[in-house]
Write a protein that holds these residues in place. Structure first.
Motif, PDB file in Angstrom:
ATOM      1  N   LEU A 161      -4.859  -4.060   2.461  1.00 23.68           N
ATOM      2  CA  LEU A 161      -5.812  -3.213   1.743  1.00 23.68           C
ATOM      3  C   LEU A 161      -5.505  -1.731   1.944  1.00 23.68           C
ATOM      4  O   LEU A 161      -5.585  -0.938   0.995  1.00 23.68           O
ATOM      5  CB  LEU A 161      -7.233  -3.521   2.202  1.00 23.68           C
ATOM      6  N   VAL A 162      -5.140  -1.352   3.155  1.00 25.33           N
ATOM      7  CA  VAL A 162      -4.777   0.039   3.419  1.00 25.33           C
ATOM      8  C   VAL A 162      -3.531   0.413   2.627  1.00 25.33           C
ATOM      9  O   VAL A 162      -3.453   1.501   2.045  1.00 25.33           O
ATOM     10  CB  VAL A 162      -4.573   0.272   4.931  1.00 25.33           C
TER      11      VAL A 162
ATOM     12  N   ILE B 267      -1.051   3.420  -1.810  1.00 18.69           N
ATOM     13  CA  ILE B 267      -0.210   3.473  -3.013  1.00 18.69           C
ATOM     14  C   ILE B 267      -1.030   3.964  -4.200  1.00 18.69           C
ATOM     15  O   ILE B 267      -0.542   4.735  -5.028  1.00 18.69           O
ATOM     16  CB  ILE B 267       0.421   2.093  -3.301  1.00 18.69           C
ATOM     17  N   GLY B 268      -2.286   3.552  -4.290  1.00 19.12           N
ATOM     18  CA  GLY B 268      -3.156   4.024  -5.364  1.00 19.12           C
ATOM     19  C   GLY B 268      -3.387   5.518  -5.294  1.00 19.12           C
ATOM     20  O   GLY B 268      -3.300   6.223  -6.311  1.00 19.12           O
ATOM     21  N   PHE B 269      -3.673   6.025  -4.097  1.00 17.82           N
ATOM     22  CA  PHE B 269      -3.869   7.468  -3.928  1.00 17.82           C
ATOM     23  C   PHE B 269      -2.574   8.240  -4.201  1.00 17.82           C
ATOM     24  O   PHE B 269      -2.595   9.299  -4.822  1.00 17.82           O
ATOM     25  CB  PHE B 269      -4.363   7.799  -2.524  1.00 17.82           C
ATOM     26  N   LEU B 270      -1.456   7.701  -3.765  1.00 22.36           N
ATOM     27  CA  LEU B 270      -0.181   8.354  -4.003  1.00 22.36           C
ATOM     28  C   LEU B 270       0.137   8.422  -5.496  1.00 22.36           C
ATOM     29  O   LEU B 270       0.529   9.469  -6.014  1.00 22.36           O
ATOM     30  CB  LEU B 270       0.931   7.605  -3.262  1.00 22.36           C
TER      31      LEU B 270
ATOM     32  N   SER C 268      -2.215  10.967  -7.170  1.00 24.74           N
ATOM     33  CA  SER C 268      -1.865  12.359  -6.906  1.00 24.74           C
ATOM     34  C   SER C 268      -0.601  12.774  -7.650  1.00 24.74           C
ATOM     35  O   SER C 268      -0.493  13.916  -8.088  1.00 24.74           O
ATOM     36  CB  SER C 268      -1.690  12.597  -5.399  1.00 24.74           C
ATOM     37  N   LEU C 269       0.330  11.853  -7.816  1.00 28.03           N
ATOM     38  CA  LEU C 269       1.529  12.177  -8.584  1.00 28.03           C
ATOM     39  C   LEU C 269       1.232  12.283 -10.076  1.00 28.03           C
ATOM     40  O   LEU C 269       1.862  13.057 -10.784  1.00 28.03           O
ATOM     41  CB  LEU C 269       2.602  11.118  -8.346  1.00 28.03           C
ATOM     42  N   ALA C 270       0.279  11.518 -10.557  1.00 28.35           N
ATOM     43  CA  ALA C 270      -0.055  11.543 -11.976  1.00 28.35           C
ATOM     44  C   ALA C 270      -0.862  12.775 -12.364  1.00 28.35           C
ATOM     45  O   ALA C 270      -0.810  13.225 -13.499  1.00 28.35           O
ATOM     46  CB  ALA C 270      -0.855  10.284 -12.337  1.00 28.35           C
TER      47      ALA C 270
END
Length: 46
Positions: A31-32, A37-40, A43-45
């Motif tokens: 889950l972490v 990966i979702g936050f990364l 932030s890139l998008a």
């Protein structure tokens, strides 16, 4: 669900933790990792 996640992540080799304690730790790490990966990606998008 546990077997499908481990089978997808490790290919055809299904690695199952032996104890419920290890399953809990592995589930939390999954889950972490997905959250990170979702936050990364977000932030890139942006």
């Amino acid at each position: 669900m546990w077997y499908s996640i481990t089978a997808i992540l490790s290919g055809e080799v299904v690695i199952t933790p032996a104890t419920p304690y290890r399953k809990a730790i592995t589930s939390m790490l999954m889950l972490v990792g997905v959250t990170f990966i979702g936050f990364l990606t977000a932030s890139l998008a942006s």
